[in-house]
Design a protein around this motif. Structure first.
Motif, PDB file in Angstrom:
ATOM      1  N   HIS A 176       0.961  -1.388  -0.139  1.00 11.62           N
ATOM      2  CA  HIS A 176      -0.051   0.011  -0.017  1.00 11.62           C
ATOM      3  C   HIS A 176       0.923   1.107  -0.068  1.00 11.62           C
ATOM      4  O   HIS A 176       0.476   2.034  -0.633  1.00 11.62           O
ATOM      5  CB  HIS A 176      -0.981   0.041   1.434  1.00 11.62           C
ATOM      6  CG  HIS A 176      -2.074  -0.700   1.094  1.00 11.62           C
ATOM      7  ND1 HIS A 176      -2.149  -2.113   1.473  1.00 11.62           N
ATOM      8  CD2 HIS A 176      -3.278  -0.660   0.810  1.00 11.62           C
ATOM      9  CE1 HIS A 176      -3.204  -2.631   1.144  1.00 11.62           C
ATOM     10  NE2 HIS A 176      -4.159  -1.691   0.699  1.00 11.62           N
ATOM     11  N   ALA A 177       1.796   1.319   0.780  1.00  8.51           N
ATOM     12  CA  ALA A 177       2.812   2.435   0.815  1.00  8.51           C
ATOM     13  C   ALA A 177       3.636   2.794  -0.185  1.00  8.51           C
ATOM     14  O   ALA A 177       3.379   3.832  -0.774  1.00  8.51           O
ATOM     15  CB  ALA A 177       3.736   2.238   1.966  1.00  8.51           C
ATOM     16  N   ARG A 178       3.945   1.623  -0.917  1.00 10.80           N
ATOM     17  CA  ARG A 178       4.873   1.941  -2.260  1.00 10.80           C
ATOM     18  C   ARG A 178       3.776   2.136  -3.479  1.00 10.80           C
ATOM     19  O   ARG A 178       4.145   3.377  -4.215  1.00 10.80           O
ATOM     20  CB  ARG A 178       5.530   0.651  -2.723  1.00 10.80           C
ATOM     21  CG  ARG A 178       6.639   0.931  -4.026  1.00 10.80           C
ATOM     22  CD  ARG A 178       7.331  -0.370  -4.177  1.00 10.80           C
ATOM     23  NE  ARG A 178       8.250   0.026  -4.957  1.00 10.80           N
ATOM     24  CZ  ARG A 178       8.223  -0.018  -6.392  1.00 10.80           C
ATOM     25  NH1 ARG A 178       6.884   0.089  -7.062  1.00 10.80           N
ATOM     26  NH2 ARG A 178       9.067   0.470  -7.160  1.00 10.80           N
ATOM     27  N   THR A 179       2.680   1.828  -3.425  1.00  8.29           N
ATOM     28  CA  THR A 179       1.559   2.298  -4.418  1.00  8.29           C
ATOM     29  C   THR A 179       1.132   3.404  -4.243  1.00  8.29           C
ATOM     30  O   THR A 179       1.030   4.336  -5.413  1.00  8.29           O
ATOM     31  CB  THR A 179       0.758   1.092  -4.699  1.00  8.29           C
ATOM     32  OG1 THR A 179       0.903  -0.110  -4.699  1.00  8.29           O
ATOM     33  CG2 THR A 179      -0.443   1.408  -5.610  1.00  8.29           C
ATOM     34  N   LEU A 180       0.939   3.895  -2.932  1.00 10.25           N
ATOM     35  CA  LEU A 180      -0.170   5.125  -2.862  1.00 10.25           C
ATOM     36  C   LEU A 180       0.744   6.265  -2.155  1.00 10.25           C
ATOM     37  O   LEU A 180       0.291   7.435  -2.490  1.00 10.25           O
ATOM     38  CB  LEU A 180      -1.337   4.673  -1.886  1.00 10.25           C
ATOM     39  CG  LEU A 180      -2.218   3.681  -2.396  1.00 10.25           C
ATOM     40  CD1 LEU A 180      -3.245   3.328  -1.191  1.00 10.25           C
ATOM     41  CD2 LEU A 180      -3.282   3.975  -3.646  1.00 10.25           C
ATOM     42  N   GLU A 181       1.899   5.703  -1.468  1.00  8.03           N
ATOM     43  CA  GLU A 181       2.497   7.076  -0.835  1.00  8.03           C
ATOM     44  C   GLU A 181       4.000   7.207  -1.197  1.00  8.03           C
ATOM     45  O   GLU A 181       4.422   8.395  -1.056  1.00  8.03           O
ATOM     46  CB  GLU A 181       2.364   6.680   0.667  1.00  8.03           C
ATOM     47  CG  GLU A 181       1.092   6.596   1.274  1.00  8.03           C
ATOM     48  CD  GLU A 181       0.851   5.522   2.414  1.00  8.03           C
ATOM     49  OE1 GLU A 181       1.855   5.542   3.106  1.00  8.03           O
ATOM     50  OE2 GLU A 181      -0.387   5.170   2.896  1.00  8.03           O
ATOM     51  N   ASP A 189      12.610  -2.606   1.035  1.00  8.87           N
ATOM     52  CA  ASP A 189      12.958  -1.684   2.016  1.00  8.87           C
ATOM     53  C   ASP A 189      11.756  -1.198   2.950  1.00  8.87           C
ATOM     54  O   ASP A 189      11.850  -1.266   4.063  1.00  8.87           O
ATOM     55  CB  ASP A 189      13.514  -0.270   1.259  1.00  8.87           C
ATOM     56  CG  ASP A 189      14.882  -0.478   0.778  1.00  8.87           C
ATOM     57  OD1 ASP A 189      15.660  -1.439   1.469  1.00  8.87           O
ATOM     58  OD2 ASP A 189      15.203   0.320  -0.095  1.00  8.87           O
ATOM     59  N   LEU A 190      10.655  -1.111   2.137  1.00  9.55           N
ATOM     60  CA  LEU A 190       9.470  -0.805   2.848  1.00  9.55           C
ATOM     61  C   LEU A 190       8.708  -1.955   3.582  1.00  9.55           C
ATOM     62  O   LEU A 190       8.352  -2.004   4.772  1.00  9.55           O
ATOM     63  CB  LEU A 190       8.337  -0.569   1.929  1.00  9.55           C
ATOM     64  CG  LEU A 190       8.566   1.004   1.341  1.00  9.55           C
ATOM     65  CD1 LEU A 190       7.527   1.148   0.174  1.00  9.55           C
ATOM     66  CD2 LEU A 190       8.495   2.124   2.230  1.00  9.55           C
ATOM     67  N   GLU A 191       9.201  -3.166   3.280  1.00 12.60           N
ATOM     68  CA  GLU A 191       8.821  -4.370   3.999  1.00 12.60           C
ATOM     69  C   GLU A 191       9.438  -4.530   5.158  1.00 12.60           C
ATOM     70  O   GLU A 191       9.012  -4.926   6.415  1.00 12.60           O
ATOM     71  CB  GLU A 191       8.971  -5.753   2.945  1.00 12.60           C
ATOM     72  CG  GLU A 191       8.126  -6.003   1.808  1.00 12.60           C
ATOM     73  CD  GLU A 191       6.784  -6.349   1.940  1.00 12.60           C
ATOM     74  OE1 GLU A 191       6.305  -6.456   3.330  1.00 12.60           O
ATOM     75  OE2 GLU A 191       5.925  -6.675   1.375  1.00 12.60           O
ATOM     76  N   ARG A 192      10.825  -4.483   5.063  1.00 12.80           N
ATOM     77  CA  ARG A 192      11.593  -4.323   6.354  1.00 12.80           C
ATOM     78  C   ARG A 192      11.294  -3.120   7.176  1.00 12.80           C
ATOM     79  O   ARG A 192      11.211  -3.337   8.498  1.00 12.80           O
ATOM     80  CB  ARG A 192      13.379  -4.046   5.698  1.00 12.80           C
ATOM     81  CG  ARG A 192      14.152  -4.066   6.938  1.00 12.80           C
ATOM     82  CD  ARG A 192      15.618  -4.228   6.341  1.00 12.80           C
ATOM     83  NE  ARG A 192      15.921  -3.288   5.375  1.00 12.80           N
ATOM     84  CZ  ARG A 192      15.934  -3.663   4.061  1.00 12.80           C
ATOM     85  NH1 ARG A 192      15.892  -4.797   3.563  1.00 12.80           N
ATOM     86  NH2 ARG A 192      16.472  -2.563   3.050  1.00 12.80           N
ATOM     87  N   TYR A 193      11.016  -1.825   6.644  1.00 14.53           N
ATOM     88  CA  TYR A 193      10.543  -0.971   7.427  1.00 14.53           C
ATOM     89  C   TYR A 193       9.201  -1.097   8.150  1.00 14.53           C
ATOM     90  O   TYR A 193       9.077  -0.924   9.523  1.00 14.53           O
ATOM     91  CB  TYR A 193      10.280   0.503   6.713  1.00 14.53           C
ATOM     92  CG  TYR A 193       9.922   1.685   7.430  1.00 14.53           C
ATOM     93  CD1 TYR A 193      10.695   2.536   8.110  1.00 14.53           C
ATOM     94  CD2 TYR A 193       8.193   1.905   7.561  1.00 14.53           C
ATOM     95  CE1 TYR A 193      10.087   3.472   8.975  1.00 14.53           C
ATOM     96  CE2 TYR A 193       7.824   3.038   8.194  1.00 14.53           C
ATOM     97  CZ  TYR A 193       8.764   3.839   8.614  1.00 14.53           C
ATOM     98  OH  TYR A 193       8.181   4.900   9.527  1.00 14.53           O
ATOM     99  N   TYR A 194       8.178  -1.809   7.782  1.00 14.25           N
ATOM    100  CA  TYR A 194       6.994  -2.155   8.420  1.00 14.25           C
ATOM    101  C   TYR A 194       7.016  -3.562   8.893  1.00 14.25           C
ATOM    102  O   TYR A 194       6.206  -4.093   9.326  1.00 14.25           O
ATOM    103  CB  TYR A 194       5.967  -2.054   7.411  1.00 14.25           C
ATOM    104  CG  TYR A 194       5.546  -0.518   7.015  1.00 14.25           C
ATOM    105  CD1 TYR A 194       4.888   0.386   7.724  1.00 14.25           C
ATOM    106  CD2 TYR A 194       5.702  -0.182   5.682  1.00 14.25           C
ATOM    107  CE1 TYR A 194       4.789   1.537   7.436  1.00 14.25           C
ATOM    108  CE2 TYR A 194       5.367   1.111   5.194  1.00 14.25           C
ATOM    109  CZ  TYR A 194       4.806   1.961   6.100  1.00 14.25           C
ATOM    110  OH  TYR A 194       4.532   3.465   5.949  1.00 14.25           O
ATOM    111  N   GLY A 195       8.099  -4.073   8.835  1.00 10.95           N
ATOM    112  CA  GLY A 195       8.330  -5.449   9.611  1.00 10.95           C
ATOM    113  C   GLY A 195       8.640  -5.328  11.051  1.00 10.95           C
ATOM    114  O   GLY A 195       8.160  -4.332  11.656  1.00 10.95           O
ATOM    115  N   PRO A 196       9.840  -6.191  11.536  1.00  9.31           N
ATOM    116  CA  PRO A 196      10.007  -6.232  13.012  1.00  9.31           C
ATOM    117  C   PRO A 196      10.429  -4.750  13.327  1.00  9.31           C
ATOM    118  O   PRO A 196      10.389  -4.381  14.678  1.00  9.31           O
ATOM    119  CB  PRO A 196      10.967  -7.095  12.952  1.00  9.31           C
ATOM    120  CG  PRO A 196      10.792  -8.150  11.916  1.00  9.31           C
ATOM    121  CD  PRO A 196      10.165  -7.426  10.803  1.00  9.31           C
TER     122      PRO A 196
END
Length: 206
Positions: A176-181, A189-196
């Motif tokens: 969602h973040a990569r598509t919309l924001e 990088d975003l998966e890591r950011y929103y991960g642990p």
């Protein structure tokens, strides 16, 4: 679409409230309300700006994060977030707020309506420290109306039934973040950011 344009038309469709539904409203917190707030780790806060625009903001912390200051006053800490502060800006223009406090697994909810103001420091802030984080401000609500709401919405939605949960029915928060924001950032990088790492930084400014 056939619009409803009057309260009379609305009442024709849904009927009048039962007497007990009206009589349950109170203006002060009961000991049972205090117990509910002590067990609740999550609430939704509805606000409205001077122009009528609305916002609903989720707030969550360990159970009991909403402090009861007295029978007509509660306080909710503000934690690090995205710094939009939409609801807090609304409160500066229009103090009316509506809150719904949840207890996980329970279908009924506690509803509180009242007037709010922002406080940047007070002795009770020391009781709001979590993981070393002392809030920089709190929302103080003067209770005007309080009552418990029935569980029909939770039963209809099966919200607390784990077998009904489908968290993978929609793409991840990172997608969602990569598509919309944040289209210029790599998905990994975003998966890591929103991960642990995200959970580890809940009480740090981002």
């Amino acid at each position: 679409m056939r619009r409803i344009t009057s309260e009379a038309e609305l009442r024709e469709l849904v009927g009048e409230p039962l007497p007990q539904a009206l009589a349950k409203e109170r203006t002060r917190l009961h000991e049972l309300d205090r117990q509910w707030l002590a067990a609740s780790p999550f609430c939704l806060i509805a606000t409205s700006g001077a122009d009528g625009s609305c916002d609903v903001s989720p707030k969550g912390d360990p159970p009991g994060f909403t402090l009861v200051l007295d029978d007509t006053t509660i306080a909710i800490p503000e934690r690090p977030g995205n710094r939009r502060v939409d609801g807090l800006r609304n409160v500066l223009a229009n103090p009316h707020v509506g809150l719904v406090h949840l207890v996980p697994g329970r279908g009924d909810t506690l509803r509180i309506n009242g007037r709010a103001h922002l406080v940047r420091d007070a002795p009770f802030f020391d009781r709001m420290v979590v993981r070393g984080h002392r809030p920089v401000l709190a929302l103080v609500v003067e209770v005007e109306q309080v009552f418990h709401h029935c569980s029909k919405a939770f039963l209809r939605s099966r919200l607390w039934e784990e077998e009904a949960w489908t968290p993978d029915a929609v793409p991840s928060r990172a997608v969602h973040a990569r598509t919309l924001e944040r289209p210029d950032e790599a998905l990994e990088d975003l998966e890591r950011y929103y991960g642990p790492d995200y959970a580890a930084g809940l009480y740090r400014a981002r």
